[in-house]
Enzyme design. Sequence first.
Site: not given
Length: 362
Positions: A183, A215
Amino acid sequence: MIKLDEQLTMLKELTDAKGIPGNEREVREVMKKYIAPFADEITYDGLGSLIAKKVGLADGPKVMLGGHLDEVGFMVTNIDDKGFIRFQTVGGWWGQVMLAQRVTIVTSKGETITGVIGSKPPHILSPEARKKPFDIKDMFIDIGATSKEEVTSWGVRPGDMIVPYFEFTVMKNEKFLLAKAWDNRIGCAIVIDVLKNLQKEQHPNIVYGVGAVQEEVGLRGAKTAAFTIEPDIGFALDVGTAGDTPGVTEKESLSKLGNGPQIIIYDASLVSHKGLREFVVNVAEELHIPYQFESIPGGGTDAGSIHLTKSGAPSIAITIATRYLHSNASIIHRDDYENTVTLLTELVKRLDVDAVNKIKFE
């Protein structure tokens, strides 16, 4: 020892790289190294997101493929008199996966210092204490120092990045890949490989392969990158929760490693665009590419920022089922990665003006 092929070497370099939100430079340089040969132009937004432009048809629609560069980690906030590091989480963490884990502090000069998140041995814990989760705010990092002065002499100071430590590993079943930071280094890898595939293909549009920053702290880089690009269509490439391990219920996730990319129908930042969702599903079924539907009510993806750009851009998140997200190490399946690259390549090849107009008004 398993010999790494070209693709696995790229995945190792991406995942081994260190980059929490606001500190993505090392990861960005790795992504630039791999994507530059397939791009007509490399630019950056004001926050540092990488934007690789590839022109197929100069007056065609603009298609944004976005992965994010950052990983969850920590930041130095204070050094106590005995030389122990206090820290702030950067991105979402569950305290039970943190104690006794190895970490790396990166100083302002780029030097790396190994540490471990301290924990009490069970021998001195009361039965009641053993049953309680340990509060993150009470955790500290031990870097083997004897005083605050020694720590500062090593160049460590508040604001320095701290990342989980784990080396990329191909497991005994070579389809299973274990690493930190899937991720979302896997999203960046997908973007790279799609642009690589498009070198041999005609595509009736302009593709923008993005490595977005920040993010994990609010989909920030995708917002500034999309404002720069003004896309007609947006894809966020990210990870999603796998539901195939003990303790994860079908109510939490239905997805299984190896069963294809996840098509996200809903998350906390986006209701997937109906027309684009149907377009993705139709192409996957036409080409017999396996896929899974998934929703992520407790989290968002960069598609949440992309779809709100200017007057709006139809967007969707396509993700890779991943075990043990937001920890020092997680697992993906290589087939899911390769099927996602194939699907995105084929989607881009079909996104001409007529297809985009039809999607918008579906």
